[in-house]
Design a protein around this motif. Structure first.
Motif, PDB file in Angstrom:
ATOM      1  N   ILE A   1       0.833  -1.213   0.000  1.00 24.13           N
ATOM      2  CA  ILE A   1       0.000   0.000   0.000  1.00 24.13           C
ATOM      3  C   ILE A   1       0.858   1.249   0.000  1.00 24.13           C
ATOM      4  CG2 ILE A   1      -1.752   1.293   1.276  1.00 24.13           C
ATOM      5  CD1 ILE A   1      -2.786  -1.374   2.366  1.00 24.13           C
ATOM      6  N   TRP A   2       1.768   1.364   0.998  1.00 30.56           N
ATOM      7  CA  TRP A   2       2.590   2.576   1.036  1.00 30.56           C
ATOM      8  C   TRP A   2       3.617   2.599  -0.094  1.00 30.56           C
ATOM      9  CZ3 TRP A   2       7.789   1.998   1.512  1.00 30.56           C
ATOM     10  CH2 TRP A   2       8.292   0.844   2.146  1.00 30.56           C
ATOM     11  N   MET A   3       4.002   1.429  -0.587  1.00 31.14           N
ATOM     12  CA  MET A   3       4.910   1.398  -1.744  1.00 31.14           C
ATOM     13  C   MET A   3       4.214   1.971  -2.982  1.00 31.14           C
ATOM     14  SD  MET A   3       6.929  -2.240  -1.487  1.00 31.14           S
ATOM     15  CE  MET A   3       8.125  -2.546  -0.185  1.00 31.14           C
ATOM     16  N   LEU A   4       2.922   1.629  -3.158  1.00 32.07           N
ATOM     17  CA  LEU A   4       2.161   2.155  -4.295  1.00 32.07           C
ATOM     18  C   LEU A   4       1.945   3.659  -4.169  1.00 32.07           C
ATOM     19  CD1 LEU A   4      -0.577  -0.555  -4.967  1.00 32.07           C
ATOM     20  CD2 LEU A   4       1.348   0.059  -6.427  1.00 32.07           C
ATOM     21  N   ILE A   5       1.658   4.132  -2.957  1.00 30.17           N
ATOM     22  CA  ILE A   5       1.491   5.577  -2.744  1.00 30.17           C
ATOM     23  C   ILE A   5       2.794   6.299  -3.082  1.00 30.17           C
ATOM     24  CG2 ILE A   5       1.099   7.359  -0.993  1.00 30.17           C
ATOM     25  CD1 ILE A   5      -0.753   5.338   0.428  1.00 30.17           C
ATOM     26  N   GLY A   6       3.903   5.742  -2.596  1.00 29.61           N
ATOM     27  CA  GLY A   6       5.215   6.327  -2.921  1.00 29.61           C
ATOM     28  C   GLY A   6       5.487   6.285  -4.408  1.00 29.61           C
ATOM     29  N   LEU A   7       5.110   5.174  -5.066  1.00 27.45           N
ATOM     30  CA  LEU A   7       5.318   5.028  -6.503  1.00 27.45           C
ATOM     31  C   LEU A   7       4.538   6.084  -7.282  1.00 27.45           C
ATOM     32  CD1 LEU A   7       6.456   3.270  -8.856  1.00 27.45           C
ATOM     33  CD2 LEU A   7       4.351   1.937  -8.723  1.00 27.45           C
ATOM     34  N   ILE A   8       3.270   6.314  -6.889  1.00 22.61           N
ATOM     35  CA  ILE A   8       2.436   7.320  -7.572  1.00 22.61           C
ATOM     36  C   ILE A   8       3.065   8.707  -7.458  1.00 22.61           C
ATOM     37  CG2 ILE A   8       0.217   8.524  -7.470  1.00 22.61           C
ATOM     38  CD1 ILE A   8      -1.010   5.804  -6.620  1.00 22.61           C
ATOM     39  N   LEU A   9       3.522   9.056  -6.248  1.00 19.66           N
ATOM     40  CA  LEU A   9       4.129  10.371  -6.033  1.00 19.66           C
ATOM     41  C   LEU A   9       5.435  10.521  -6.815  1.00 19.66           C
ATOM     42  CD1 LEU A   9       3.533  10.821  -2.192  1.00 19.66           C
ATOM     43  CD2 LEU A   9       2.370  12.018  -4.062  1.00 19.66           C
ATOM     44  N   ILE A  10       6.270   9.467  -6.775  1.00 12.29           N
ATOM     45  CA  ILE A  10       7.556   9.528  -7.476  1.00 12.29           C
ATOM     46  C   ILE A  10       7.350   9.648  -8.984  1.00 12.29           C
ATOM     47  CG2 ILE A  10       9.626   8.178  -8.070  1.00 12.29           C
ATOM     48  CD1 ILE A  10       9.536   7.083  -5.180  1.00 12.29           C
ATOM     49  N   VAL A  11       6.441   8.804  -9.513  1.00  9.77           N
ATOM     50  CA  VAL A  11       6.171   8.844 -10.954  1.00  9.77           C
ATOM     51  C   VAL A  11       5.602  10.208 -11.354  1.00  9.77           C
ATOM     52  CG1 VAL A  11       4.692   7.913 -12.769  1.00  9.77           C
ATOM     53  CG2 VAL A  11       5.892   6.356 -11.236  1.00  9.77           C
ATOM     54  N   GLY A  12       4.643  10.729 -10.559  1.00  6.64           N
ATOM     55  CA  GLY A  12       4.059  12.037 -10.865  1.00  6.64           C
ATOM     56  C   GLY A  12       5.082  13.141 -10.832  1.00  6.64           C
ATOM     57  N   LEU A  13       5.933  13.155  -9.804  1.00  7.09           N
ATOM     58  CA  LEU A  13       6.961  14.191  -9.690  1.00  7.09           C
ATOM     59  C   LEU A  13       8.023  14.036 -10.767  1.00  7.09           C
ATOM     60  CD1 LEU A  13       7.411  14.215  -5.802  1.00  7.09           C
ATOM     61  CD2 LEU A  13       6.268  15.948  -7.199  1.00  7.09           C
ATOM     62  N   LEU A  14       8.414  12.766 -11.030  1.00  3.78           N
ATOM     63  CA  LEU A  14       9.442  12.506 -12.038  1.00  3.78           C
ATOM     64  C   LEU A  14       8.969  12.906 -13.429  1.00  3.78           C
ATOM     65  CD1 LEU A  14      12.295  11.153 -12.274  1.00  3.78           C
ATOM     66  CD2 LEU A  14      11.121   9.036 -12.850  1.00  3.78           C
ATOM     67  N   ALA A  15       7.726  12.571 -13.723  1.00  5.12           N
ATOM     68  CA  ALA A  15       7.200  12.835 -15.064  1.00  5.12           C
ATOM     69  C   ALA A  15       6.727  14.278 -15.237  1.00  5.12           C
ATOM     70  CB  ALA A  15       6.044  11.882 -15.353  1.00  5.12           C
ATOM     71  N   GLY A  16       6.338  14.943 -14.154  1.00  6.79           N
ATOM     72  CA  GLY A  16       5.778  16.289 -14.288  1.00  6.79           C
ATOM     73  C   GLY A  16       6.713  17.422 -13.953  1.00  6.79           C
ATOM     74  N   SER A  17       7.882  17.108 -13.356  1.00  5.88           N
ATOM     75  CA  SER A  17       8.783  18.177 -12.905  1.00  5.88           C
ATOM     76  C   SER A  17       9.311  19.028 -14.051  1.00  5.88           C
ATOM     77  CB  SER A  17       9.963  17.568 -12.133  1.00  5.88           C
ATOM     78  OG  SER A  17       9.518  16.949 -10.956  1.00  5.88           O
ATOM     79  N   TYR A  18       9.809  18.369 -15.086  1.00  9.59           N
ATOM     80  CA  TYR A  18      10.425  19.143 -16.183  1.00  9.59           C
ATOM     81  C   TYR A  18       9.421  20.066 -16.878  1.00  9.59           C
ATOM     82  CZ  TYR A  18      12.871  20.235 -20.513  1.00  9.59           C
ATOM     83  OH  TYR A  18      13.449  20.894 -21.560  1.00  9.59           O
ATOM     84  N   PRO A  19       8.254  19.562 -17.324  1.00  7.23           N
ATOM     85  CA  PRO A  19       7.282  20.473 -17.943  1.00  7.23           C
ATOM     86  C   PRO A  19       6.862  21.601 -17.001  1.00  7.23           C
ATOM     87  CG  PRO A  19       6.670  18.198 -18.351  1.00  7.23           C
ATOM     88  CD  PRO A  19       7.770  18.166 -17.348  1.00  7.23           C
ATOM     89  N   ALA A  20       6.699  21.291 -15.708  1.00  8.68           N
ATOM     90  CA  ALA A  20       6.269  22.311 -14.751  1.00  8.68           C
ATOM     91  C   ALA A  20       7.311  23.400 -14.602  1.00  8.68           C
ATOM     92  CB  ALA A  20       5.986  21.661 -13.398  1.00  8.68           C
ATOM     93  N   LEU A  21       8.582  23.012 -14.498  1.00  6.27           N
ATOM     94  CA  LEU A  21       9.650  24.000 -14.322  1.00  6.27           C
ATOM     95  C   LEU A  21       9.835  24.849 -15.578  1.00  6.27           C
ATOM     96  CD1 LEU A  21      12.269  21.769 -12.454  1.00  6.27           C
ATOM     97  CD2 LEU A  21      10.967  23.667 -11.497  1.00  6.27           C
ATOM     98  N   ILE A  22       9.728  24.231 -16.750  1.00  2.21           N
ATOM     99  CA  ILE A  22       9.909  24.972 -18.006  1.00  2.21           C
ATOM    100  C   ILE A  22       8.762  25.962 -18.214  1.00  2.21           C
ATOM    101  CG2 ILE A  22       9.969  24.764 -20.524  1.00  2.21           C
ATOM    102  CD1 ILE A  22      12.554  23.966 -19.152  1.00  2.21           C
ATOM    103  N   LEU A  23       7.517  25.489 -18.101  1.00  2.00           N
ATOM    104  CA  LEU A  23       6.361  26.337 -18.371  1.00  2.00           C
ATOM    105  C   LEU A  23       6.226  27.470 -17.359  1.00  2.00           C
ATOM    106  CD1 LEU A  23       3.718  23.641 -19.350  1.00  2.00           C
ATOM    107  CD2 LEU A  23       4.650  25.386 -20.849  1.00  2.00           C
ATOM    108  N   SER A  24       6.523  27.175 -16.112  1.00  2.00           N
ATOM    109  CA  SER A  24       6.360  28.205 -15.078  1.00  2.00           C
ATOM    110  C   SER A  24       7.411  29.292 -15.181  1.00  2.00           C
ATOM    111  CB  SER A  24       6.421  27.563 -13.685  1.00  2.00           C
ATOM    112  OG  SER A  24       7.702  26.975 -13.473  1.00  2.00           O
ATOM    113  N   GLY A  25       8.486  29.032 -15.951  1.00  2.11           N
ATOM    114  CA  GLY A  25       9.553  30.026 -16.091  1.00  2.11           C
ATOM    115  C   GLY A  25       9.364  30.987 -17.251  1.00  2.11           C
TER     116      GLY A  25
END
Length: 569
Positions: free
Chosen positions: A398-422
């Motif tokens: 359960i907590w591994m899946l929660i961690g996986l969702i957060l890691i995948v979301g942050l890993l996949a969304g960080s670059y577009p978020a940082l580029i667009l927000s700049g």
């Protein structure tokens, strides 16, 4: 504010259905593969942890110095008197369990016209109070209240009687030369898939002590055929007390060193030639050095290799998600410009886009769970395990899946978020900004994605070639059109000649042969040794009759076949 972010995210996905769909499907497949391997890894690494006494249960093993400079040898099979002696000599030992594994399948008679084969084990009455197997009918304390009691698993009870409520029903088991009645005293749930001890039917060990073989083994220290477990008092230092365990070995094998010296065996006198050791129950499954109990052990490095492959697949899916997200978010540059003009801060925009990425990863994880659940039966066939899609059995998931969702979301969304927000609002509104395209980061992502994919493809091809080689390689005997009949528990000297003579008249049968052991997994083995040129050599023995080589199509390199007229053969 958070509710607003998720509303915007849902509207964005609704507007860009196809890119969002591709993103979710690609990521969900990667997550599904990772979840399957994660279930496998957690199952393997959590073996026996369901037992409430797991931290105080140990398996006894014997350690022998290697011969001729070779590594030490280990054995987990022991004589019958070992368990009682451990409890008698060590105050730290609260209970002992002697487990005699099923030696093949025994004849079981439900009625005069219903005789079957079942794997029957024997264990001390404390088995169900030391280990935490769940009961459906009956209680652990009364499971072996009578000498001829038998405990069945739920699935075996239904197989034999058509129902699981079979308390008080009688089953006859052939022990030695005759069928003996046993009364079903309890029914347990199926043995957990992460249990080192597995059974279908288990009988009271005290009954085994009354059999001819058991009576001859009660005080016999040189007949080893049992697995022995002990439950120690909390905080006991016995597992690490090498001197006490070595002295215990010398007490019951006082002439061991003299006998080995007479046989010409040389050893390092700075440590015992043989001693006992205690292996933690939780280490049994992952310690290939000693092997498993009734379930084959696995090497930890194998688990980590499989997890690395799964992580590679997930990383490919994340890279695919990121590159697609860059293109999907590119059309929202004006939105960013307008938000900044009306006072939107960069951290708010970053949080907005990360929220969208995490929301997508949540949808992907839910779909991935559904896909993993669908594929689990096929994965079980591939892995040789009986995994159950149960968060109750594997709460860590359960907590591994929660961690996986957060890691995948942050890993996949960080670059577009940082580029667009700049982006600067003026440049965005004047259309001087171009997102995506070919830059060092996206090129690096795509290169890494292709490198991982090519590596996995090459590895798959190699594995397939090796599998094909193993399945097509001639093992040195005929596998096709050969039927093996398990003739255990019968009077072989009387039955086999008659059976062979009867088959000889059948024109469809080319030949008949006999051996003391079958070929293949779970058929057992016989091992002995000899001295050759000053070195000890181990050999696995296989006793056969004169027709065996011919029937099995084995080719002799040198010498001749056995001759029944020459007893020294």
């Amino acid at each position: 504010m958070l509710k607003h972010y998720f509303k915007v995210a849902l509207r964005s996905m609704k507007k860009q259905k196809v890119p969002a769909f591709i993103n979710i499907i690609g990521l969900s497949l990667g997550i599904a593969c990772f979840i399957l391997f994660l279930f496998y890894a957690v199952n393997e690494l959590s073996f026996d942890s369901f037992n409430k006494n797991a931290s105080n249960i140990y398996r006894v093993y014997a350690q022998f110095q290697g011969r001729g400079g070779e590594g030490d040898d280990y054995s987990t099979y022991h004589p019958m008197p070992l368990g009682p002696a451990l409890k008698r000599d060590f105050p730290d030992v609260e209970n002992y369990i002697r487990l005699r594994d099923s030696w093949g399948e025994s004849f079981v008679r439900i009625s005069d016209n219903d005789v079957r084969r079942v794997k029957v084990s024997y264990a001390d009455p404390e088995l169900f109070t030391v280990f935490s197997f769940k009961f459906i009918y009956g209680t652990p304390q009364k499971a072996f209240e009578n000498l001829q009691s038998i405990v069945l698993t739920q699935s075996k009870a239904k197989e034999l009687f058509g129902t699981d409520n079979v308390i008080g029903r009688t089953i006859e088991i052939k022990t030695e030369d005759a069928f003996q009645p046993f009364t079903v005293s309890a029914v347990t749930e199926g043995v957990p898939s992460n249990s080192s001890i597995s059974y279908d039917a288990v009988c009271n060990f005290h009954y085994f002590e009354t059999t001819k073989y058991g009576q001859g083994s009660v005080n016999e220290w040189y007949r080893s055929f049992l697995q022995t477990f002990v439950q120690l008092k909390s905080g006991s230092g016995l597992p690490g007390d090498v001197k006490k365990l070595a002295a215990f070995r010398r007490k019951y094998y006082p002439d061991e060193e003299q006998e080995m010296a007479k046989a010409g065996f040389k050893w390092n006198h700075s440590r015992p030639i043989a001693t006992y050791g205690l292996q933690s129950l939780r280490a049994v499954h992952t310690d290939a050095k000693l092997g498993g109990v009734t379930v084959e052990s696995v090497q930890p490095k194998t688990i980590w290799i499989l997890l690395s492959i799964a992580a590679g697949l997930l990383l490919i899916a994340c890279i695919n998600f990121t590159t697609l997200a860059i293109g999907r978010f590119a059309g929202r540059a004006k939105e960013v410009g307008v938000r900044k003009v009306i006072g939107g801060e960069r951290r708010q925009l970053i949080f907005q886009f990360l929220s969208e990425a995490i929301l997508l990863s949540v949808f992907s994880a839910l779909l991935g769970l559904a896909i993993a659940r669908f594929l689990l039966p096929y994965f079980n066939q591939l892995s040789g395990r009986q995994l159950i899609f149960s968060f109750a059995l594997y709460p860590k998931i359960i907590w591994m899946l929660i961690g996986l969702i957060l890691i995948v979301g942050l890993l996949a969304g960080s670059y577009p978020a940082l580029i667009l927000s700049g982006f600067k609002p003026v440049e965005v509104l004047k259309r001087k900004i171009h997102v995506g395209g070919s830059n060092l980061f996206t090129r690096s992502l795509i290169t890494l994605q292709f490198a991982l994919s090519i590596g996995l493809v090459i590895s798959t091809i190699i594995i397939l070639q090796q599998t094909k080689y193993m399945s097509s390689k001639n093992p040195g005997f005929n596998k096709d059109n050969v039927v093996m009949i398990d003739a255990a528990d019968i009077d072989t000297k009387k039955i086999y000649p008659l059976f062979k003579q009867a088959l000889a008249h059948n024109t469809n049968i080319v030949g008949v042969a006999g051996a003391d052991l079958g070929l293949g997994e779970g058929e057992g083995w016989s091992k002995s040794g000899f001295e050759y040129n000053g070195k000890h050599k181990d050999v696995f023995e296989f006793f056969i009759d004169n027709d065996y080589l011919k029937v099995m199509g084995m080719q002799l390199i040198e010498g001749r076949n056995f001759n029944s007229n020459i007893s020294s053969d």
